[in-house]
Scaffold this motif. Structure first.
Motif, PDB file in Angstrom:
ATOM      1  N   ARG A  42     -49.749   8.554  22.436  1.00 19.76           N
ATOM      2  CA  ARG A  42     -49.221   7.192  22.427  1.00 19.76           C
ATOM      3  C   ARG A  42     -48.010   7.077  23.364  1.00 19.76           C
ATOM      4  O   ARG A  42     -47.885   6.127  24.143  1.00 19.76           O
ATOM      5  N   SER A  43     -47.109   8.032  23.268  1.00 19.17           N
ATOM      6  CA  SER A  43     -45.918   8.012  24.108  1.00 19.17           C
ATOM      7  C   SER A  43     -46.297   8.104  25.585  1.00 19.17           C
ATOM      8  O   SER A  43     -45.753   7.378  26.427  1.00 19.17           O
TER       9      SER A  43
ATOM     10  N   ASP B  30     -46.748   3.631  24.762  1.00 22.64           N
ATOM     11  CA  ASP B  30     -46.549   3.011  23.451  1.00 22.64           C
ATOM     12  C   ASP B  30     -45.495   3.801  22.686  1.00 22.64           C
ATOM     13  O   ASP B  30     -45.790   4.537  21.746  1.00 22.64           O
ATOM     14  N   HIS B  31     -44.221   3.642  23.089  1.00 19.21           N
ATOM     15  CA  HIS B  31     -43.151   4.403  22.453  1.00 19.21           C
ATOM     16  C   HIS B  31     -42.922   3.974  21.016  1.00 19.21           C
ATOM     17  O   HIS B  31     -42.594   4.796  20.158  1.00 19.21           O
ATOM     18  N   ALA B  32     -43.098   2.690  20.744  1.00 16.73           N
ATOM     19  CA  ALA B  32     -42.921   2.203  19.375  1.00 16.73           C
ATOM     20  C   ALA B  32     -43.952   2.830  18.450  1.00 16.73           C
ATOM     21  O   ALA B  32     -43.636   3.223  17.316  1.00 16.73           O
ATOM     22  N   GLY B  33     -45.196   2.924  18.931  1.00 17.33           N
ATOM     23  CA  GLY B  33     -46.240   3.547  18.127  1.00 17.33           C
ATOM     24  C   GLY B  33     -45.950   5.015  17.870  1.00 17.33           C
ATOM     25  O   GLY B  33     -46.169   5.522  16.762  1.00 17.33           O
TER      26      GLY B  33
ATOM     27  N   ALA C  63     -43.125   5.375  15.294  1.00 19.42           N
ATOM     28  CA  ALA C  63     -43.589   5.102  13.929  1.00 19.42           C
ATOM     29  C   ALA C  63     -44.254   6.341  13.325  1.00 19.42           C
ATOM     30  O   ALA C  63     -44.066   6.646  12.129  1.00 19.42           O
ATOM     31  N   ILE C  64     -45.008   7.058  14.134  1.00 21.61           N
ATOM     32  CA  ILE C  64     -45.658   8.277  13.636  1.00 21.61           C
ATOM     33  C   ILE C  64     -44.619   9.340  13.297  1.00 21.61           C
ATOM     34  O   ILE C  64     -44.664   9.975  12.233  1.00 21.61           O
TER      35      ILE C  64
ATOM     36  N   VAL D 240     -41.243  12.556   9.463  1.00 22.34           N
ATOM     37  CA  VAL D 240     -39.900  12.935   9.004  1.00 22.34           C
ATOM     38  C   VAL D 240     -39.712  12.557   7.534  1.00 22.34           C
ATOM     39  O   VAL D 240     -39.077  13.281   6.765  1.00 22.34           O
ATOM     40  N   ARG D 241     -40.292  11.438   7.129  1.00 21.27           N
ATOM     41  CA  ARG D 241     -40.159  10.994   5.733  1.00 21.27           C
ATOM     42  C   ARG D 241     -40.993  11.826   4.771  1.00 21.27           C
ATOM     43  O   ARG D 241     -40.573  12.057   3.631  1.00 21.27           O
TER      44      ARG D 241
END
Length: 364
Positions: free
Chosen positions: A174-175, A179-182, A185-186, A191-192
């Motif tokens: 994606r990056s 699509d940096h936002a996508g 989000a991943i 991390v969570r």
């Protein structure tokens, strides 16, 4: 067309696989990829242009071109004219033994990308719910920098089975396609939710790279620190963190991070950290420390181009111009194309001709 090695027209011998990638590289659309073959006799390089074909194949997809068949297996493809049996023959997949995951991987290793993708496609048509096959196809698309196709395959794989490594691969794809936002989000999700230190380290490191590229220095630093905390022995984390400071010319901060990395780095792992350490000391005009770092680097790899350059820089700072010139001449023997080496040697020669001793602003 990369279903078998290209044969040299002049020598009549099979070429050796050289490299492969999206073609043209700067084209947005993912239509073709190129496979380069080099003749072992005359060294001539041939480019084999291949269609991306069907990213998500179905039983109606043509193995040769990816077009959709409307008739029976023996009917010609409306796009390329090949029947399904003819495509199997053309791609050297007549034998069922050639249509296995292992055979596909062997084809990719040999540069036979069309054969490898076609083998995976036959398997995916038979078992479209195999997450590993989708992951394998995505991996090879990503190697070719066909990032949109890779992302599609990774999404198919993840829809069948969760896998943090595949999520990371999807975020990278994606990056790479912008699509940096996508991608963020991943990484945020990993991390969570992840409890695996290696996955957490990679997610933080890659997210840090995205934050750094976006100019979010504080967020990037926090991610790099977290990556080091989860995986303190991985040298790449220190490199990423130090480069953040180097790009901003915060040389002392870069040296602090590099020093932490050198505490845990062993043997050849130290080389990339020592390259940056020598540079930072030289930028601060601390020639003694720059020389020490470069000497340690060159003790590990005697002809390292950046090691020679940085030692010459340090020697130039203290007016040891003959020794600096010798290192730069050695550098140009190792890498005759080095623009930095040629520019620095020209400065040294000009300084020696004037019999001057420019030991503090010499390299600027």
């Amino acid at each position: 067309m990369s279903a078998q090695p290209v044969t040299c027209e002049h020598c009549g011998v099979e070429g050796v696989f050289l490299r492969a990638g999206k073609y043209p590289e700067d084209e947005v659309a993912e239509v073709h990829y190129g496979v380069a073959w080099q003749c072992p006799g005359c060294d001539e390089v041939s480019l084999d242009l291949c269609p991306v074909a069907a990213v998500e194949p179905t039983a109606a997809s043509c193995l040769n071109c990816g077009g959709e068949r409307t008739g029976q297996r023996d009917d010609p493809c409306p796009a390329c004219g090949m029947s399904a049996p003819e495509a199997l023959t053309f791609l050297h997949l007549d034998d069922p033994a050639a249509r296995t995951p292992e055979a596909a991987e062997a084809s990719f290793d040999a540069g036979l990308y069309r054969r490898g993708f076609a083998a995976l496609d036959t398997l995916l048509c038979a078992t479209p719910d195999d997450a590993d096959l989708w992951r394998a196809k995505g991996t090879h698309y990503q190697i070719l920098k066909l990032n949109h196709a890779a992302a599609t395959c990774y999404e198919r794989s993840l829809a069948l089975a969760p896998s943090p490594p595949v999520e990371i691969a999807l975020a990278c794809a994606r990056s790479a396609e912008g699509d940096h936002a996508g991608a963020l989000a991943i990484y945020d999700g990993l991390v969570r939710t992840s409890t695996d230190p290696e996955i957490l380290a990679i997610a933080h490191a890659n997210r840090g790279n995205l934050h750094e590229a976006a100019g979010s220095e504080v967020s990037a630093m926090a991610d790099y620190e977290a990556a080091i905390g989860h995986e303190p022995a991985r040298i790449a984390h220190y490199q990423n963190y130090a480069r953040l400071h180097s790009r901003r010319k915060h040389w002392a901060k870069a040296l602090e991070v590099l020093g932490r990395g050198l505490v845990v780095a062993k043997d050849a792992e130290r080389i990339p950290l020592l390259v940056e350490t020598a540079r930072a000391h030289n930028e601060l005009e601390d020639a003694e420390a720059g020389l020490a770092a470069a000497d340690e680097l060159l003790a590990l790899r005697a002809d390292h181009p950046r090691g020679l350059f940085h030692r010459a820089w340090a020697l130039g700072l203290v007016g040891r111009l003959d020794e600096a010139a010798a290192d730069l001449e050695r550098l140009l023997d190792v890498d005759p194309t080095s623009k930095d080496g040629k520019k620095a040697l020209a400065k040294i020669e000009a300084a020696r001709a004037k019999a001057s001793r420019p030991w503090w602003k010499f390299w600027g």
